[in-house]
Design an enzyme around this catalytic site. Sequence first.
Site, PDB file in Angstrom:
ATOM      1  N   HIS A 182       0.870  -1.181   0.000  1.00 16.17           N
ATOM      2  CA  HIS A 182       0.000   0.000   0.000  1.00 16.17           C
ATOM      3  C   HIS A 182       0.904   1.227   0.000  1.00 16.17           C
ATOM      4  O   HIS A 182       1.938   1.227   0.689  1.00 16.17           O
ATOM      5  CB  HIS A 182      -0.857   0.070   1.279  1.00 16.17           C
ATOM      6  CG  HIS A 182      -2.123  -0.733   1.253  1.00 16.17           C
ATOM      7  ND1 HIS A 182      -2.581  -1.418   2.359  1.00 16.17           N
ATOM      8  CD2 HIS A 182      -3.050  -0.929   0.264  1.00 16.17           C
ATOM      9  CE1 HIS A 182      -3.727  -2.025   2.048  1.00 16.17           C
ATOM     10  NE2 HIS A 182      -4.034  -1.745   0.795  1.00 16.17           N
ATOM     11  N   ALA A 193       0.258  -8.169  10.627  1.00 16.21           N
ATOM     12  CA  ALA A 193      -0.743  -8.174   9.545  1.00 16.21           C
ATOM     13  C   ALA A 193      -0.332  -7.256   8.403  1.00 16.21           C
ATOM     14  O   ALA A 193      -1.052  -7.106   7.419  1.00 16.21           O
ATOM     15  CB  ALA A 193      -2.104  -7.742  10.074  1.00 16.21           C
ATOM     16  N   CYS A 243      -2.262   2.943   9.104  1.00  9.85           N
ATOM     17  CA  CYS A 243      -3.282   1.984   8.636  1.00  9.85           C
ATOM     18  C   CYS A 243      -4.444   1.866   9.613  1.00  9.85           C
ATOM     19  O   CYS A 243      -5.558   1.545   9.224  1.00  9.85           O
ATOM     20  CB  CYS A 243      -2.692   0.592   8.477  1.00  9.85           C
ATOM     21  SG  CYS A 243      -1.234   0.458   7.482  1.00  9.85           S
TER      22      CYS A 243
END
Length: 281
Positions: free
Chosen positions: A165, A253, A259
């Site tokens: 990301h 994760a 995030c």
Amino acid sequence: MTQPWILMCPPDYYGIEYEINPWMSRSRASDAETTRAQWRALHDVLVSVGAKVSLLEPKQGLPDLVFTANAALIYRQTAVLSRFRHAERQGEEPIDEAWLTAHGFTVRRLPPDIYFEGAGDALFCGDTLFAGYRIRSHARGHQLVGELIGARVIPVELTDDYHYHLDTCFCPIAPDTAIYYPAAFDEYGLQALRAHIPNLIAVEREEARRFACNAVVVGRSVVTNTGCPQLHAALKDRGFEPHETPLDEFVKAGGSAKCLTLRLDGEDAAAWRTAPAAREA
Ligand code: ARG
């Protein structure tokens, strides 16, 4: 100026239940108690630096719902809803949509064949939306987002699977300043960042892997995971106030501070946040 407003989701049902990025391994489970403490500490730091935090109700079976950055891209009262690439996360979409609608946002959706992972992959620096594509979001989706909200979009390809990301390798901290991890981009992407952003703070690989770029900005405060001393020194030199808080359970994760948050009133680095709305016309 209104109070900075952030959406978080308590980690009641968080866990490593599937593997959709290289950080995740079902054999490296998260510890529930440490997870709760780390999430709470992040929440409390954000409140202490002046943010108002609203909560999204967690849901069993959606362990990654804690990563609210991926709910949508916020632009004024518009929320461009995410469409997750992985089926494992698609169940989050109706929950995000319901919350955003109930809180006054006009929710816009992209066409069904387009993947787009919200503020995880699309970040304003000044009046430009920088948009990461290939691993999660489609470049085409970013163009459509730009048309929807009337913003210039600079798409940059993400080349390192550990930085899947854009918010794991790039973080605007003011309209003219951003943190970045150069090795996560190709030559074109680097040129684009350097051409458009006057002040870039590069982080080294070791700190990038500690999610140095996954920072939450509230005014001059910049909150990251622990283990980013070089970045923190660089931020202090530039008059920012770095804070660290341990987030290792979420790193399992593939996520960290940024995030776990969605800025609802516009990021500090987004020029439109303080520009008069009339400029839109
Ligand atoms: N496990 C989540 C995923 O792979 C982590 C999301 C992190 N979010 C972010 N904005 N980088 O989708």
